[in-house]
Design a protein around this motif. Structure first.
Motif, PDB file in Angstrom:
ATOM      1  N   ARG A 128      28.394   7.209 -11.117  1.00 44.38           N
ATOM      2  CA  ARG A 128      28.335   7.442  -9.677  1.00 44.38           C
ATOM      3  C   ARG A 128      28.907   6.278  -8.878  1.00 44.38           C
ATOM      4  NH1 ARG A 128      25.781  11.199  -6.598  1.00 44.38           N
ATOM      5  NH2 ARG A 128      24.653  12.056  -8.384  1.00 44.38           N
ATOM      6  N   ARG A 129      28.911   5.093  -9.450  1.00 44.61           N
ATOM      7  CA  ARG A 129      29.496   3.956  -8.732  1.00 44.61           C
ATOM      8  C   ARG A 129      30.993   4.161  -8.498  1.00 44.61           C
ATOM      9  NH1 ARG A 129      32.072   0.984 -12.736  1.00 44.61           N
ATOM     10  NH2 ARG A 129      31.286   1.396 -14.849  1.00 44.61           N
ATOM     11  N   LEU A 130      31.638   5.009  -9.328  1.00 43.03           N
ATOM     12  CA  LEU A 130      33.065   5.267  -9.179  1.00 43.03           C
ATOM     13  C   LEU A 130      33.329   6.467  -8.275  1.00 43.03           C
ATOM     14  CD1 LEU A 130      34.252   4.732 -12.867  1.00 43.03           C
ATOM     15  CD2 LEU A 130      34.325   3.096 -10.970  1.00 43.03           C
ATOM     16  N   ILE A 131      32.575   7.530  -8.477  1.00 39.13           N
ATOM     17  CA  ILE A 131      32.720   8.737  -7.653  1.00 39.13           C
ATOM     18  C   ILE A 131      31.340   9.165  -7.198  1.00 39.13           C
ATOM     19  CG2 ILE A 131      33.406  11.160  -7.606  1.00 39.13           C
ATOM     20  CD1 ILE A 131      35.601  10.578  -9.547  1.00 39.13           C
ATOM     21  N   ASP A 132      31.123   9.141  -5.894  1.00 38.91           N
ATOM     22  CA  ASP A 132      29.823   9.511  -5.346  1.00 38.91           C
ATOM     23  C   ASP A 132      29.891  10.792  -4.522  1.00 38.91           C
ATOM     24  OD1 ASP A 132      27.019   9.034  -4.777  1.00 38.91           O
ATOM     25  OD2 ASP A 132      27.667   8.513  -2.741  1.00 38.91           O
ATOM     26  N   GLN A 133      30.986  10.985  -3.811  1.00 43.36           N
ATOM     27  CA  GLN A 133      31.135  12.186  -3.011  1.00 43.36           C
ATOM     28  C   GLN A 133      32.614  12.461  -2.748  1.00 43.36           C
ATOM     29  OE1 GLN A 133      29.826  11.681   1.177  1.00 43.36           O
ATOM     30  NE2 GLN A 133      29.325   9.564   0.612  1.00 43.36           N
ATOM     31  N   ALA A 134      32.890  13.700  -2.425  1.00 46.73           N
ATOM     32  CA  ALA A 134      34.269  14.093  -2.172  1.00 46.73           C
ATOM     33  C   ALA A 134      34.696  13.685  -0.763  1.00 46.73           C
ATOM     34  CB  ALA A 134      34.426  15.596  -2.345  1.00 46.73           C
ATOM     35  N   VAL A 135      35.985  13.495  -0.595  1.00 49.83           N
ATOM     36  CA  VAL A 135      36.545  13.246   0.736  1.00 49.83           C
ATOM     37  C   VAL A 135      36.539  14.569   1.502  1.00 49.83           C
ATOM     38  CG1 VAL A 135      38.629  12.588   1.996  1.00 49.83           C
ATOM     39  CG2 VAL A 135      37.952  11.325  -0.057  1.00 49.83           C
ATOM     40  N   PRO A 136      36.071  14.595   2.742  1.00 43.56           N
ATOM     41  CA  PRO A 136      36.040  15.847   3.510  1.00 43.56           C
ATOM     42  C   PRO A 136      37.426  16.481   3.608  1.00 43.56           C
ATOM     43  CG  PRO A 136      34.781  14.131   4.620  1.00 43.56           C
ATOM     44  CD  PRO A 136      35.499  13.466   3.492  1.00 43.56           C
ATOM     45  N   PRO A 137      37.508  17.806   3.526  1.00 42.18           N
ATOM     46  CA  PRO A 137      38.804  18.494   3.630  1.00 42.18           C
ATOM     47  C   PRO A 137      39.501  18.179   4.946  1.00 42.18           C
ATOM     48  CG  PRO A 137      37.093  19.969   2.831  1.00 42.18           C
ATOM     49  CD  PRO A 137      36.397  18.731   3.283  1.00 42.18           C
ATOM     50  N   ALA A 138      40.828  18.236   4.915  1.00 41.91           N
ATOM     51  CA  ALA A 138      41.624  17.845   6.073  1.00 41.91           C
ATOM     52  C   ALA A 138      41.647  18.900   7.161  1.00 41.91           C
ATOM     53  CB  ALA A 138      43.049  17.511   5.628  1.00 41.91           C
ATOM     54  N   THR A 139      41.509  20.178   6.809  1.00 37.82           N
ATOM     55  CA  THR A 139      41.623  21.261   7.792  1.00 37.82           C
ATOM     56  C   THR A 139      40.448  22.223   7.641  1.00 37.82           C
ATOM     57  OG1 THR A 139      42.896  22.717   6.329  1.00 37.82           O
ATOM     58  CG2 THR A 139      44.133  21.102   7.645  1.00 37.82           C
ATOM     59  N   PRO A 140      40.150  23.001   8.699  1.00 39.31           N
ATOM     60  CA  PRO A 140      39.087  24.008   8.590  1.00 39.31           C
ATOM     61  C   PRO A 140      39.348  25.019   7.483  1.00 39.31           C
ATOM     62  CG  PRO A 140      39.664  23.634  10.888  1.00 39.31           C
ATOM     63  CD  PRO A 140      40.678  22.905  10.068  1.00 39.31           C
ATOM     64  N   GLU A 141      40.617  25.373   7.278  1.00 40.60           N
ATOM     65  CA  GLU A 141      40.945  26.324   6.216  1.00 40.60           C
ATOM     66  C   GLU A 141      40.600  25.756   4.843  1.00 40.60           C
ATOM     67  OE1 GLU A 141      43.006  27.219   9.870  1.00 40.60           O
ATOM     68  OE2 GLU A 141      42.999  25.387   8.629  1.00 40.60           O
ATOM     69  N   GLN A 142      40.923  24.474   4.637  1.00 44.70           N
ATOM     70  CA  GLN A 142      40.590  23.842   3.362  1.00 44.70           C
ATOM     71  C   GLN A 142      39.076  23.712   3.188  1.00 44.70           C
ATOM     72  OE1 GLN A 142      42.750  20.123   3.206  1.00 44.70           O
ATOM     73  NE2 GLN A 142      44.589  21.082   2.362  1.00 44.70           N
ATOM     74  N   ALA A 143      38.391  23.405   4.277  1.00 39.59           N
ATOM     75  CA  ALA A 143      36.936  23.290   4.215  1.00 39.59           C
ATOM     76  C   ALA A 143      36.309  24.621   3.803  1.00 39.59           C
ATOM     77  CB  ALA A 143      36.382  22.836   5.561  1.00 39.59           C
ATOM     78  N   HIS A 144      36.826  25.720   4.339  1.00 42.54           N
ATOM     79  CA  HIS A 144      36.318  27.048   3.990  1.00 42.54           C
ATOM     80  C   HIS A 144      36.590  27.345   2.510  1.00 42.54           C
ATOM     81  CE1 HIS A 144      35.153  31.233   4.473  1.00 42.54           C
ATOM     82  NE2 HIS A 144      36.282  31.580   3.864  1.00 42.54           N
ATOM     83  N   ALA A 145      37.772  26.959   2.009  1.00 41.41           N
ATOM     84  CA  ALA A 145      38.107  27.194   0.609  1.00 41.41           C
ATOM     85  C   ALA A 145      37.210  26.378  -0.315  1.00 41.41           C
ATOM     86  CB  ALA A 145      39.575  26.855   0.367  1.00 41.41           C
ATOM     87  N   VAL A 146      36.901  25.146   0.069  1.00 44.81           N
ATOM     88  CA  VAL A 146      36.022  24.304  -0.740  1.00 44.81           C
ATOM     89  C   VAL A 146      34.609  24.882  -0.761  1.00 44.81           C
ATOM     90  CG1 VAL A 146      34.890  22.047  -0.845  1.00 44.81           C
ATOM     91  CG2 VAL A 146      37.357  22.185  -0.445  1.00 44.81           C
ATOM     92  N   GLU A 147      34.112  25.333   0.396  1.00 45.44           N
ATOM     93  CA  GLU A 147      32.780  25.933   0.456  1.00 45.44           C
ATOM     94  C   GLU A 147      32.699  27.181  -0.418  1.00 45.44           C
ATOM     95  OE1 GLU A 147      31.986  26.665   4.522  1.00 45.44           O
ATOM     96  OE2 GLU A 147      31.791  24.545   5.069  1.00 45.44           O
ATOM     97  N   ALA A 148      33.749  27.975  -0.427  1.00 46.59           N
ATOM     98  CA  ALA A 148      33.775  29.178  -1.263  1.00 46.59           C
ATOM     99  C   ALA A 148      33.748  28.818  -2.742  1.00 46.59           C
ATOM    100  CB  ALA A 148      35.006  30.019  -0.936  1.00 46.59           C
ATOM    101  N   ALA A 149      34.465  27.765  -3.118  1.00 44.60           N
ATOM    102  CA  ALA A 149      34.475  27.333  -4.517  1.00 44.60           C
ATOM    103  C   ALA A 149      33.104  26.825  -4.935  1.00 44.60           C
ATOM    104  CB  ALA A 149      35.534  26.255  -4.716  1.00 44.60           C
ATOM    105  N   LEU A 150      32.465  26.032  -4.089  1.00 43.20           N
ATOM    106  CA  LEU A 150      31.131  25.515  -4.405  1.00 43.20           C
ATOM    107  C   LEU A 150      30.121  26.656  -4.534  1.00 43.20           C
ATOM    108  CD1 LEU A 150      31.023  22.396  -2.047  1.00 43.20           C
ATOM    109  CD2 LEU A 150      31.094  22.363  -4.542  1.00 43.20           C
ATOM    110  N   ALA A 151      30.227  27.639  -3.658  1.00 50.52           N
ATOM    111  CA  ALA A 151      29.295  28.767  -3.700  1.00 50.52           C
ATOM    112  C   ALA A 151      29.429  29.574  -4.985  1.00 50.52           C
ATOM    113  CB  ALA A 151      29.518  29.670  -2.488  1.00 50.52           C
ATOM    114  N   SER A 152      30.598  29.532  -5.625  1.00 50.28           N
ATOM    115  CA  SER A 152      30.816  30.296  -6.853  1.00 50.28           C
ATOM    116  C   SER A 152      30.313  29.574  -8.097  1.00 50.28           C
ATOM    117  CB  SER A 152      32.309  30.608  -7.018  1.00 50.28           C
ATOM    118  OG  SER A 152      33.050  29.424  -7.269  1.00 50.28           O
ATOM    119  N   MET A 153      29.858  28.318  -7.931  1.00 49.44           N
ATOM    120  CA  MET A 153      29.379  27.541  -9.073  1.00 49.44           C
ATOM    121  C   MET A 153      27.900  27.793  -9.306  1.00 49.44           C
ATOM    122  SD  MET A 153      31.151  23.845  -8.323  1.00 49.44           S
ATOM    123  CE  MET A 153      32.887  23.719  -7.892  1.00 49.44           C
ATOM    124  N   PRO A 154      27.411  27.554 -10.527  1.00 49.79           N
ATOM    125  CA  PRO A 154      25.972  27.622 -10.784  1.00 49.79           C
ATOM    126  C   PRO A 154      25.222  26.656  -9.880  1.00 49.79           C
ATOM    127  CG  PRO A 154      27.189  27.535 -12.846  1.00 49.79           C
ATOM    128  CD  PRO A 154      28.187  27.281 -11.751  1.00 49.79           C
TER     129      PRO A 154
END
Length: 287
Positions: free
Chosen positions: A213-239
């Motif tokens: 976790r010291r190397l990767i703790d969180q993702a960089v926020p998406p650059a656009t609303p469209e990308q943010a929506h795509a990331v949220e959809a991908a996360l929702a499809s995960m266990p």
């Protein structure tokens, strides 16, 4: 010839003629010695039936370590093993283990209990190694307390008492450096696809790796609303809805799959944005 880390000392049915090991705690050395002459063989290495005499003679275990010192200094182990000094932090246990090897031989299982008690029992610690021993002992008590805090008290039933898990907390299952599951995705036509999209129903699992976790703790926020929506959809499809993972979405840049993530912020060091590159040969490396 097999060259391996300590992962080879347990639950592995290898049959070695001769074993050379760095100095380690006595229980680890006993485990490693158990890889010696596990099957009966002749001098050419061919298997013999049970009851036959092994043609290789007595098992040979060679232990490499610091020169024996009846009164060691604080740097007795560190002078020889600068990096291993952090792996085995109780250098008094290592000295006690080396003390047990001074006889030049041991027999299993007869000598197992006396050797273990001579290292982990109520024994005298050399003054030069007391600091190392007490520091490791305190660390052990802290780890035990941490494990107790993360243990479900089944006999207490559903009651609210003591420290509790938060809704967004993932309880650690083992001690060690804090890690996080990083899930790799890639941008394809504005959508986030699993890195191993070819694995169908288990695509996200095959796209996951574990990173400190010291190397990767969180993702960089998406650059656009469209990308943010795509990331949220991908996360929702995960266990679990992707609640306890970091989704690292990669894009092709200059012939490389690259993505950005934030390192863990420390007391005197803010989080750092790092570029990560992934390929099938090197794995995930910082750019």
């Amino acid at each position: 010839m097999l060259i391996a880390t300590q992962v080879a000392e347990q639950s592995l049915d290898v049959d070695l003629d001769v074993l050379v090991s760095d100095l380690a705690p006595i229980d680890r050395l006993i485990q490693r010695a158990g890889r010696l002459c596990r099957h009966v063989r002749n001098q050419a290495g061919e298997r013999l039936p049970l009851g036959a005499v092994d043609g290789r003679g007595a098992p040979q275990l060679w232990v490499y370590g610091p020169a024996w010192a009846p009164q060691p200094g604080a740097d007795w182990f560190r002078q020889t093993f600068k990096k291993a000094a952090y792996v085995y932090d109780d250098h008094a246990q290592l000295w006690l283990s080396a003390q047990q090897l001074q006889a030049g031989r041991f027999t299993m299982p007869e000598d197992a209990r006396p050797m273990m008690e001579a290292v982990y029992g109520d024994v005298d610690i050399p003054p030069g190694l007391e600091k190392s021993h007490l520091k490791a002992l305190g660390k052990g008590y802290g780890s035990r307390s941490n494990a107790q805090d993360n243990t479900i008290k089944l006999d207490e039933g559903y009651v609210r008492s003591g420290l509790e898990w938060l809704a967004d907390t993932s309880a650690p299952s083992r001690l060690g450096e804090d890690t996080v599951d990083v899930v790799l995705g890639r941008w394809v036509n504005g959508q986030v696809q699993p890195w191993r999209a070819d694995k169908a129903a288990h695509a996200w699992a095959y796209s996951t790796l574990r990173v400190p976790r010291r190397l990767i703790d969180q993702a960089v926020p998406p650059a656009t609303p469209e990308q943010a929506h795509a990331v949220e959809a991908a996360l929702a499809s995960m266990p679990g809805g992707g609640r306890w993972v970091v989704l690292l979405v990669l894009a092709m840049v200059n012939g490389q799959w690259q993505g950005q993530a934030l390192s863990q912020a420390k007391e005197r060091r803010p989080a750092e944005c790092r570029t990560w590159v992934y390929d099938g040969r090197r794995g995930l490396v910082t750019g």
